[in-house]
Scaffold this motif. Structure first.
Motif, PDB file in Angstrom:
ATOM      1  N   LEU A 203      94.216  15.449   0.559  1.00 23.45           N
ATOM      2  CA  LEU A 203      93.893  14.056   0.272  1.00 23.45           C
ATOM      3  C   LEU A 203      94.270  13.149   1.446  1.00 23.45           C
ATOM      4  CD1 LEU A 203      92.826  12.013  -1.753  1.00 23.45           C
ATOM      5  CD2 LEU A 203      95.119  11.858  -2.719  1.00 23.45           C
ATOM      6  N   LEU A 204      95.376  13.462   2.124  1.00 21.41           N
ATOM      7  CA  LEU A 204      95.784  12.672   3.288  1.00 21.41           C
ATOM      8  C   LEU A 204      94.703  12.721   4.361  1.00 21.41           C
ATOM      9  CD1 LEU A 204      98.294  11.105   4.504  1.00 21.41           C
ATOM     10  CD2 LEU A 204      98.826  13.244   5.669  1.00 21.41           C
ATOM     11  N   LYS A 205      94.145  13.910   4.582  1.00 25.10           N
ATOM     12  CA  LYS A 205      93.096  14.079   5.590  1.00 25.10           C
ATOM     13  C   LYS A 205      91.838  13.299   5.206  1.00 25.10           C
ATOM     14  CE  LYS A 205      91.091  18.110   5.923  1.00 25.10           C
ATOM     15  NZ  LYS A 205      90.827  19.539   6.219  1.00 25.10           N
ATOM     16  N   SER A 206      91.460  13.355   3.933  1.00 21.53           N
ATOM     17  CA  SER A 206      90.245  12.655   3.484  1.00 21.53           C
ATOM     18  C   SER A 206      90.392  11.143   3.626  1.00 21.53           C
ATOM     19  CB  SER A 206      89.951  13.011   2.025  1.00 21.53           C
ATOM     20  OG  SER A 206      89.704  14.384   1.881  1.00 21.53           O
ATOM     21  N   SER A 207      91.523  10.602   3.183  1.00 21.30           N
ATOM     22  CA  SER A 207      91.729   9.154   3.259  1.00 21.30           C
ATOM     23  C   SER A 207      91.887   8.702   4.714  1.00 21.30           C
ATOM     24  CB  SER A 207      92.946   8.743   2.427  1.00 21.30           C
ATOM     25  OG  SER A 207      94.100   9.470   2.807  1.00 21.30           O
ATOM     26  N   PHE A 208      92.521   9.540   5.547  1.00 19.10           N
ATOM     27  CA  PHE A 208      92.676   9.215   6.968  1.00 19.10           C
ATOM     28  C   PHE A 208      91.309   9.082   7.644  1.00 19.10           C
ATOM     29  CE2 PHE A 208      93.066  10.724  11.395  1.00 19.10           C
ATOM     30  CZ  PHE A 208      93.981   9.801  11.884  1.00 19.10           C
ATOM     31  N   LYS A 209      90.395   9.978   7.311  1.00 17.97           N
ATOM     32  CA  LYS A 209      89.054   9.930   7.909  1.00 17.97           C
ATOM     33  C   LYS A 209      88.332   8.629   7.571  1.00 17.97           C
ATOM     34  CE  LYS A 209      88.118  14.908   8.182  1.00 17.97           C
ATOM     35  NZ  LYS A 209      87.275  16.018   7.683  1.00 17.97           N
ATOM     36  N   VAL A 210      88.494   8.174   6.330  1.00 19.43           N
ATOM     37  CA  VAL A 210      87.851   6.917   5.935  1.00 19.43           C
ATOM     38  C   VAL A 210      88.484   5.747   6.674  1.00 19.43           C
ATOM     39  CG1 VAL A 210      87.362   5.347   4.021  1.00 19.43           C
ATOM     40  CG2 VAL A 210      87.214   7.824   3.673  1.00 19.43           C
ATOM     41  N   LEU A 211      89.816   5.715   6.751  1.00 18.81           N
ATOM     42  CA  LEU A 211      90.512   4.618   7.415  1.00 18.81           C
ATOM     43  C   LEU A 211      90.197   4.574   8.912  1.00 18.81           C
ATOM     44  CD1 LEU A 211      94.025   4.829   5.691  1.00 18.81           C
ATOM     45  CD2 LEU A 211      92.261   3.098   5.330  1.00 18.81           C
ATOM     46  N   MET A 212      89.945   5.738   9.510  1.00 23.50           N
ATOM     47  CA  MET A 212      89.641   5.803  10.937  1.00 23.50           C
ATOM     48  C   MET A 212      88.152   5.626  11.243  1.00 23.50           C
ATOM     49  SD  MET A 212      92.440   6.046  12.581  1.00 23.50           S
ATOM     50  CE  MET A 212      91.842   6.513  14.190  1.00 23.50           C
ATOM     51  N   LEU A 213      87.353   5.356  10.213  1.00 25.51           N
ATOM     52  CA  LEU A 213      85.915   5.121  10.365  1.00 25.51           C
ATOM     53  C   LEU A 213      85.166   6.351  10.878  1.00 25.51           C
ATOM     54  CD1 LEU A 213      85.890   1.529  11.966  1.00 25.51           C
ATOM     55  CD2 LEU A 213      85.923   2.152   9.558  1.00 25.51           C
ATOM     56  N   PHE A 214      85.680   7.538  10.554  1.00 26.81           N
ATOM     57  CA  PHE A 214      84.985   8.758  10.939  1.00 26.81           C
ATOM     58  C   PHE A 214      83.693   8.907  10.133  1.00 26.81           C
ATOM     59  CE2 PHE A 214      89.106  11.179  12.250  1.00 26.81           C
ATOM     60  CZ  PHE A 214      89.249  10.323  13.326  1.00 26.81           C
ATOM     61  N   THR A 215      82.724   9.614  10.713  1.00 24.37           N
ATOM     62  CA  THR A 215      81.490   9.913   9.988  1.00 24.37           C
ATOM     63  C   THR A 215      81.816  10.804   8.789  1.00 24.37           C
ATOM     64  OG1 THR A 215      80.248   9.848  12.067  1.00 24.37           O
ATOM     65  CG2 THR A 215      79.181  10.895  10.176  1.00 24.37           C
ATOM     66  N   PRO A 216      81.311  10.480   7.594  1.00 28.10           N
ATOM     67  CA  PRO A 216      81.578  11.326   6.420  1.00 28.10           C
ATOM     68  C   PRO A 216      81.185  12.777   6.665  1.00 28.10           C
ATOM     69  CG  PRO A 216      80.556   9.260   5.743  1.00 28.10           C
ATOM     70  CD  PRO A 216      80.518   9.292   7.244  1.00 28.10           C
ATOM     71  N   ASP A 217      81.950  13.704   6.089  1.00 25.67           N
ATOM     72  CA  ASP A 217      81.742  15.131   6.332  1.00 25.67           C
ATOM     73  C   ASP A 217      80.355  15.615   5.932  1.00 25.67           C
ATOM     74  OD1 ASP A 217      84.282  15.405   7.355  1.00 25.67           O
ATOM     75  OD2 ASP A 217      85.174  15.984   5.434  1.00 25.67           O
ATOM     76  N   ASP A 218      79.765  14.987   4.917  1.00 25.12           N
ATOM     77  CA  ASP A 218      78.478  15.465   4.410  1.00 25.12           C
ATOM     78  C   ASP A 218      77.282  14.793   5.077  1.00 25.12           C
ATOM     79  OD1 ASP A 218      79.053  13.002   3.331  1.00 25.12           O
ATOM     80  OD2 ASP A 218      78.215  13.455   1.350  1.00 25.12           O
ATOM     81  N   ILE A 219      77.527  14.075   6.178  1.00 26.78           N
ATOM     82  CA  ILE A 219      76.445  13.367   6.864  1.00 26.78           C
ATOM     83  C   ILE A 219      76.398  13.799   8.326  1.00 26.78           C
ATOM     84  CG2 ILE A 219      75.694  11.104   7.716  1.00 26.78           C
ATOM     85  CD1 ILE A 219      76.616   9.880   5.136  1.00 26.78           C
ATOM     86  N   SER A 220      75.199  14.080   8.817  1.00 24.10           N
ATOM     87  CA  SER A 220      75.004  14.464  10.218  1.00 24.10           C
ATOM     88  C   SER A 220      74.207  13.380  10.938  1.00 24.10           C
ATOM     89  CB  SER A 220      74.259  15.801  10.299  1.00 24.10           C
ATOM     90  OG  SER A 220      73.815  16.046  11.618  1.00 24.10           O
ATOM     91  N   LEU A 221      74.787  12.826  12.014  1.00 21.31           N
ATOM     92  CA  LEU A 221      74.070  11.816  12.790  1.00 21.31           C
ATOM     93  C   LEU A 221      72.788  12.374  13.379  1.00 21.31           C
ATOM     94  CD1 LEU A 221      76.770  10.183  12.592  1.00 21.31           C
ATOM     95  CD2 LEU A 221      76.302   9.406  14.920  1.00 21.31           C
ATOM     96  N   GLU A 222      72.818  13.630  13.825  1.00 19.41           N
ATOM     97  CA  GLU A 222      71.643  14.233  14.439  1.00 19.41           C
ATOM     98  C   GLU A 222      70.493  14.352  13.441  1.00 19.41           C
ATOM     99  OE1 GLU A 222      74.681  15.439  14.620  1.00 19.41           O
ATOM    100  OE2 GLU A 222      75.214  15.595  16.750  1.00 19.41           O
ATOM    101  N   VAL A 223      70.812  14.775  12.218  1.00 20.00           N
ATOM    102  CA  VAL A 223      69.779  14.924  11.183  1.00 20.00           C
ATOM    103  C   VAL A 223      69.188  13.572  10.832  1.00 20.00           C
ATOM    104  CG1 VAL A 223      69.368  15.569   8.771  1.00 20.00           C
ATOM    105  CG2 VAL A 223      70.763  17.038  10.237  1.00 20.00           C
ATOM    106  N   ILE A 224      70.041  12.565  10.683  1.00 20.48           N
ATOM    107  CA  ILE A 224      69.559  11.222  10.363  1.00 20.48           C
ATOM    108  C   ILE A 224      68.713  10.669  11.504  1.00 20.48           C
ATOM    109  CG2 ILE A 224      70.303   8.829   9.994  1.00 20.48           C
ATOM    110  CD1 ILE A 224      72.621   9.888   8.369  1.00 20.48           C
ATOM    111  N   ASN A 225      69.160  10.890  12.718  1.00 22.33           N
ATOM    112  CA  ASN A 225      68.405  10.409  13.874  1.00 22.33           C
ATOM    113  C   ASN A 225      67.006  11.021  13.910  1.00 22.33           C
ATOM    114  OD1 ASN A 225      67.561  10.590  16.907  1.00 22.33           O
ATOM    115  ND2 ASN A 225      69.188   9.047  16.856  1.00 22.33           N
ATOM    116  N   ASP A 226      66.924  12.319  13.670  1.00 23.93           N
ATOM    117  CA  ASP A 226      65.616  12.991  13.651  1.00 23.93           C
ATOM    118  C   ASP A 226      64.726  12.436  12.541  1.00 23.93           C
ATOM    119  OD1 ASP A 226      66.394  14.568  15.756  1.00 23.93           O
ATOM    120  OD2 ASP A 226      66.951  16.293  14.512  1.00 23.93           O
TER     121      ASP A 226
END
Length: 305
Positions: A203-226
């Protein structure tokens, strides 16, 4: 630059969440007092560790309750997003406390293992049963909300791990009562603590990712870009950022290079296509697009600001 978003409001559900948290707080205060007194009287470290964990539950539930209340506050000119991240901060704090408590329990268990003490197992058994019943009820209260809310999930994890701890304490009490295996008290404490470490870190890792504005794990920038570049009017999508404000809001901002020098009304038509694609295919509900035509700037997906 255009900004659009899709979101819904549910006022009754957050109020119900708050009431569930408040009831869980009261139940855990009662468990903490009973188990702390029982642990001192019986001499059981596992029962005291369970009481300590319950106390951390009380603190985590209070943090979750305050975060739930603050998350409903309206935005203002000073706080344009309001307190929408309050629940993510609460999840981060609560998961960190799980880890701290777990490390302390391991330390105490090691000391007790080399100096085992006789324990009043009967009291341990009855207080463990009490902990299972009260924590089990609290777990049922928060189960549904824990699936969709990180703050509630952090509170739920505190409670379900403590229910599991009470089950372990009960087993230990029975073994001590019938076999005089007093060393099992320390062993169970270590097992409880290791479980807390695993759950807390996740849970610490999941909340840290949100607070750090990381891309969500289930989303790929490359796929969205295409996917966006398949829209006929769009030549290139670059300088992309995707992040979660909280668990209900996923944001995307990007520069979009058009083949033609489109009018504002034509851009609005394309923007609608972009929004529908991102929302229905990727669950992104806040979109900010900067339109461009033959602009001399970096065209990479990620551009260092």
């Amino acid at each position: 630059m255009a900004h659009n978003h899709v979101h819904s409001h549910n006022h009754s559900q957050p109020d119900l969440k708050g009431r569930k948290l408040l009831l869980s707080i009261l139940l855990n205060i009662g468990i903490t007092v009973a188990q702390a007194m029982g642990g001192v009287i019986s001499g059981s470290l596992s029962l005291l560790s369970d009481a300590l964990h319950n106390f951390s539950d009380v603190l985590s539930l209070v943090v979750s309750y305050i975060a739930d209340r603050y998350s409903k506050k309206d935005a203002s000119v000073e706080k344009t997003f309001g307190y929408k991240r309050a629940e993510i901060i609460a999840a981060f704090v609560n998961s960190a406390t799980l880890i701290v408590v777990a490390i302390y329990l391991i330390y105490e268990a090691i000391l007790r293992f080399f100096n085992p003490q006789a324990i009043e197992s009967g009291m341990v058994i009855w207080l463990a049963i009490l902990g299972i019943f009260f924590n089990g009820f609290s777990v049922l209260l928060l189960f549904k909300d824990s699936k969709s809310n990180m703050n509630m999930r952090s509170a739920y994890l505190h409670l379900i791990t403590d229910m599991a701890a009470s089950v372990a304490v009960l087993i230990g009490g029975l073994l001590m009562k019938y076999y005089q295996w007093f060393w099992v008290d320390s062993l169970l404490t270590v097992l409880i603590a290791l479980y807390l470490l695993v759950m807390g870190y996740s849970l610490l890792k999941s909340s840290f990712k949100v607070l750090m504005l990381f891309t969500p794990d289930d989303i790929s920038l490359e796929v969205i870009n295409d996917a966006l570049c398949k829209i006929p009017e769009i030549k290139n999508v670059h300088h992309m950022h995707i992040w979660q404000l909280n668990e209900q809001e996923t944001h995307l901002e990007a520069h979009v290079d058009f083949y033609e020098d489109v009018t504002l009304s034509q851009f609005d038509t394309v923007l609608t296509k972009v929004e529908e694609l991102l929302f229905h295919d990727f669950g992104i509900n806040h979109v900010t697009i900067q339109p461009e035509h033959q602009k001399d700037d970096p065209k990479d997906i990620i551009v260092q600001d």
